[in-house]
Design a protein around this motif. Structure first.
Motif, PDB file in Angstrom:
ATOM      1  N   ALA A  12       0.834  -1.208   0.000  1.00  9.03           N
ATOM      2  CA  ALA A  12       0.000   0.000   0.000  1.00  9.03           C
ATOM      3  C   ALA A  12       0.864   1.252   0.000  1.00  9.03           C
ATOM      4  O   ALA A  12       0.575   2.218  -0.708  1.00  9.03           O
ATOM      5  CB  ALA A  12      -0.939  -0.005   1.204  1.00  9.03           C
ATOM      6  N   TRP A  13       1.928   1.234   0.784  1.00 12.68           N
ATOM      7  CA  TRP A  13       2.827   2.384   0.828  1.00 12.68           C
ATOM      8  C   TRP A  13       3.480   2.608  -0.535  1.00 12.68           C
ATOM      9  O   TRP A  13       3.511   3.726  -1.052  1.00 12.68           O
ATOM     10  CB  TRP A  13       3.892   2.192   1.905  1.00 12.68           C
ATOM     11  CG  TRP A  13       4.892   3.301   1.898  1.00 12.68           C
ATOM     12  CD1 TRP A  13       4.759   4.538   2.449  1.00 12.68           C
ATOM     13  CD2 TRP A  13       6.171   3.281   1.250  1.00 12.68           C
ATOM     14  NE1 TRP A  13       5.884   5.289   2.197  1.00 12.68           N
ATOM     15  CE2 TRP A  13       6.759   4.542   1.457  1.00 12.68           C
ATOM     16  CE3 TRP A  13       6.858   2.321   0.528  1.00 12.68           C
ATOM     17  CZ2 TRP A  13       8.012   4.867   0.963  1.00 12.68           C
ATOM     18  CZ3 TRP A  13       8.112   2.639   0.033  1.00 12.68           C
ATOM     19  CH2 TRP A  13       8.671   3.906   0.255  1.00 12.68           C
ATOM     20  N   LEU A  14       3.984   1.528  -1.129  1.00  9.31           N
ATOM     21  CA  LEU A  14       4.633   1.631  -2.428  1.00  9.31           C
ATOM     22  C   LEU A  14       3.639   2.086  -3.502  1.00  9.31           C
ATOM     23  O   LEU A  14       3.934   2.978  -4.299  1.00  9.31           O
ATOM     24  CB  LEU A  14       5.256   0.282  -2.801  1.00  9.31           C
ATOM     25  CG  LEU A  14       6.134   0.227  -4.034  1.00  9.31           C
ATOM     26  CD1 LEU A  14       7.321   1.181  -3.898  1.00  9.31           C
ATOM     27  CD2 LEU A  14       6.638  -1.196  -4.240  1.00  9.31           C
ATOM     28  N   ALA A  15       2.453   1.496  -3.503  1.00 13.26           N
ATOM     29  CA  ALA A  15       1.440   1.844  -4.512  1.00 13.26           C
ATOM     30  C   ALA A  15       0.940   3.277  -4.351  1.00 13.26           C
ATOM     31  O   ALA A  15       0.505   3.891  -5.328  1.00 13.26           O
ATOM     32  CB  ALA A  15       0.272   0.867  -4.421  1.00 13.26           C
ATOM     33  N   SER A  16       1.027   3.825  -3.146  1.00 20.33           N
ATOM     34  CA  SER A  16       0.547   5.184  -2.916  1.00 20.33           C
ATOM     35  C   SER A  16       1.339   6.224  -3.701  1.00 20.33           C
ATOM     36  O   SER A  16       0.893   7.355  -3.857  1.00 20.33           O
ATOM     37  CB  SER A  16       0.574   5.526  -1.424  1.00 20.33           C
ATOM     38  OG  SER A  16       1.909   5.687  -0.973  1.00 20.33           O
ATOM     39  N   HIS A  17       2.481   5.836  -4.218  1.00 29.13           N
ATOM     40  CA  HIS A  17       3.307   6.739  -5.021  1.00 29.13           C
ATOM     41  C   HIS A  17       2.841   6.815  -6.471  1.00 29.13           C
ATOM     42  O   HIS A  17       3.395   7.562  -7.266  1.00 29.13           O
ATOM     43  CB  HIS A  17       4.775   6.309  -4.967  1.00 29.13           C
ATOM     44  CG  HIS A  17       5.356   6.422  -3.599  1.00 29.13           C
ATOM     45  ND1 HIS A  17       5.262   5.407  -2.672  1.00 29.13           N
ATOM     46  CD2 HIS A  17       6.011   7.431  -2.992  1.00 29.13           C
ATOM     47  CE1 HIS A  17       5.852   5.798  -1.556  1.00 29.13           C
ATOM     48  NE2 HIS A  17       6.313   7.018  -1.725  1.00 29.13           N
ATOM     49  N   TYR A  18       1.841   6.007  -6.807  1.00 29.55           N
ATOM     50  CA  TYR A  18       1.328   5.957  -8.178  1.00 29.55           C
ATOM     51  C   TYR A  18      -0.179   6.183  -8.149  1.00 29.55           C
ATOM     52  O   TYR A  18      -0.872   5.746  -7.243  1.00 29.55           O
ATOM     53  CB  TYR A  18       1.665   4.610  -8.827  1.00 29.55           C
ATOM     54  CG  TYR A  18       3.141   4.332  -8.812  1.00 29.55           C
ATOM     55  CD1 TYR A  18       3.961   4.876  -9.789  1.00 29.55           C
ATOM     56  CD2 TYR A  18       3.711   3.575  -7.799  1.00 29.55           C
ATOM     57  CE1 TYR A  18       5.332   4.650  -9.762  1.00 29.55           C
ATOM     58  CE2 TYR A  18       5.083   3.339  -7.774  1.00 29.55           C
ATOM     59  CZ  TYR A  18       5.876   3.881  -8.756  1.00 29.55           C
ATOM     60  OH  TYR A  18       7.230   3.664  -8.727  1.00 29.55           O
ATOM     61  N   ALA A  19      -0.696   6.843  -9.151  1.00 30.95           N
ATOM     62  CA  ALA A  19      -2.107   7.235  -9.166  1.00 30.95           C
ATOM     63  C   ALA A  19      -2.949   6.271  -9.999  1.00 30.95           C
ATOM     64  O   ALA A  19      -3.381   6.604 -11.095  1.00 30.95           O
ATOM     65  CB  ALA A  19      -2.242   8.661  -9.698  1.00 30.95           C
ATOM     66  N   PHE A  20      -3.159   5.083  -9.504  1.00 34.91           N
ATOM     67  CA  PHE A  20      -4.014   4.093 -10.154  1.00 34.91           C
ATOM     68  C   PHE A  20      -3.614   3.853 -11.608  1.00 34.91           C
ATOM     69  O   PHE A  20      -4.454   3.615 -12.462  1.00 34.91           O
ATOM     70  CB  PHE A  20      -5.492   4.498 -10.061  1.00 34.91           C
ATOM     71  CG  PHE A  20      -5.953   4.676  -8.652  1.00 34.91           C
ATOM     72  CD1 PHE A  20      -6.149   3.597  -7.826  1.00 34.91           C
ATOM     73  CD2 PHE A  20      -6.173   5.954  -8.152  1.00 34.91           C
ATOM     74  CE1 PHE A  20      -6.561   3.764  -6.515  1.00 34.91           C
ATOM     75  CE2 PHE A  20      -6.580   6.133  -6.841  1.00 34.91           C
ATOM     76  CZ  PHE A  20      -6.779   5.035  -6.027  1.00 34.91           C
ATOM     77  N   ASN A  21      -2.313   3.898 -11.868  1.00 33.08           N
ATOM     78  CA  ASN A  21      -1.831   3.635 -13.221  1.00 33.08           C
ATOM     79  C   ASN A  21      -1.348   2.186 -13.312  1.00 33.08           C
ATOM     80  O   ASN A  21      -1.575   1.383 -12.396  1.00 33.08           O
ATOM     81  CB  ASN A  21      -0.735   4.631 -13.607  1.00 33.08           C
ATOM     82  CG  ASN A  21       0.461   4.557 -12.677  1.00 33.08           C
ATOM     83  OD1 ASN A  21       0.645   3.591 -11.935  1.00 33.08           O
ATOM     84  ND2 ASN A  21       1.289   5.583 -12.712  1.00 33.08           N
ATOM     85  N   LEU A  22      -0.689   1.858 -14.395  1.00 39.70           N
ATOM     86  CA  LEU A  22      -0.236   0.480 -14.605  1.00 39.70           C
ATOM     87  C   LEU A  22       0.733   0.029 -13.517  1.00 39.70           C
ATOM     88  O   LEU A  22       0.662  -1.104 -13.047  1.00 39.70           O
ATOM     89  CB  LEU A  22       0.401   0.339 -15.994  1.00 39.70           C
ATOM     90  CG  LEU A  22       0.801  -1.076 -16.391  1.00 39.70           C
ATOM     91  CD1 LEU A  22      -0.399  -2.017 -16.345  1.00 39.70           C
ATOM     92  CD2 LEU A  22       1.432  -1.066 -17.773  1.00 39.70           C
ATOM     93  N   ARG A  23       1.637   0.903 -13.073  1.00 36.44           N
ATOM     94  CA  ARG A  23       2.586   0.541 -12.016  1.00 36.44           C
ATOM     95  C   ARG A  23       1.827   0.204 -10.731  1.00 36.44           C
ATOM     96  O   ARG A  23       2.147  -0.747 -10.028  1.00 36.44           O
ATOM     97  CB  ARG A  23       3.579   1.684 -11.782  1.00 36.44           C
ATOM     98  CG  ARG A  23       4.586   1.408 -10.686  1.00 36.44           C
ATOM     99  CD  ARG A  23       5.587   0.343 -11.030  1.00 36.44           C
ATOM    100  NE  ARG A  23       6.304   0.734 -12.219  1.00 36.44           N
ATOM    101  CZ  ARG A  23       6.983  -0.115 -12.990  1.00 36.44           C
ATOM    102  NH1 ARG A  23       7.075  -1.372 -12.680  1.00 36.44           N
ATOM    103  NH2 ARG A  23       7.602   0.305 -14.070  1.00 36.44           N
ATOM    104  N   TRP A  24       0.816   1.013 -10.395  1.00 33.34           N
ATOM    105  CA  TRP A  24      -0.019   0.775  -9.214  1.00 33.34           C
ATOM    106  C   TRP A  24      -0.650  -0.621  -9.294  1.00 33.34           C
ATOM    107  O   TRP A  24      -0.618  -1.390  -8.343  1.00 33.34           O
ATOM    108  CB  TRP A  24      -1.102   1.860  -9.130  1.00 33.34           C
ATOM    109  CG  TRP A  24      -2.015   1.732  -7.965  1.00 33.34           C
ATOM    110  CD1 TRP A  24      -1.859   2.290  -6.731  1.00 33.34           C
ATOM    111  CD2 TRP A  24      -3.248   1.002  -7.911  1.00 33.34           C
ATOM    112  NE1 TRP A  24      -2.913   1.947  -5.920  1.00 33.34           N
ATOM    113  CE2 TRP A  24      -3.771   1.161  -6.625  1.00 33.34           C
ATOM    114  CE3 TRP A  24      -3.950   0.233  -8.830  1.00 33.34           C
ATOM    115  CZ2 TRP A  24      -4.972   0.580  -6.221  1.00 33.34           C
ATOM    116  CZ3 TRP A  24      -5.144  -0.354  -8.439  1.00 33.34           C
ATOM    117  CH2 TRP A  24      -5.635  -0.173  -7.142  1.00 33.34           C
TER     118      TRP A  24
END
Length: 158
Positions: A12-24
């Motif tokens: 969750a912390w790592l994904a919070s750096h991306y805005a619901f894009n492919l990386r997320w």
């Protein structure tokens, strides 16, 4: 469950750096694969400790009740991503995961369906308050798994 929850928090912390894009999405798909792997190892080791095949009746019933809503979530992810509706994913995932936990939990200890209701609640909040996305994922897949994992371990012996 505690280990599954513990892996969701850094995701969750790592994904919070991306805005619901492919990386997320990649982060959460990797987390899901890791969580499923941990769950399978846990189920298998618990079955071995009890001298049962890990595909015994109760495990099979839980799986057959749990997997359809989770499969539906996975399938719905594809058109939602294609439609650029990434902010809807956390709520949808937790709603369907909650349904799976409630139905699969009917073959488990009584507190498991309660956990499913908690997932439904957080999922509904995430669905209508899309800005909560990663916080809801941390609270649900991280916090609820840790909280209920500890509860089940203490009360029911794991």
């Amino acid at each position: 469950m505690v280990a599954v929850g513990a892996t969701a928090l850094p995701a969750a912390w790592l994904a919070s750096h991306y805005a619901f894009n492919l990386r997320w999405l990649e982060i959460w798909v990797c987390e899901a694969v890791l969580a499923v792997s941990l769950a399978i190892v846990a189920v298998q080791s618990k079955a071995v400790r009890r001298g049962l095949p890990w595909t015994s009746g109760p495990v099979r019933k839980v799986g057959l009740s749990f997997l359809p809503p989770v499969a539906a979530a996975a399938l719905l992810t594809i058109p939602l991503v294609r439609a650029n509706l990434g902010p809807v994913l956390p709520g949808m995932w937790m709603l369907l995961y909650g349904v799976g936990v409630i139905s699969g939990g009917s073959f488990s200890v009584p507190v498991v369906p309660v956990m499913g209701v908690c997932f439904l609640t957080i999922g509904a909040a995430a669905l209508f308050l899309s800005g909560l996305g990663n916080w809801a994922m941390a609270a649900g897949f991280g916090g609820l798994h840790i909280l209920f994992g500890v509860w089940i371990a203490r009360r029911y012996g794991g």
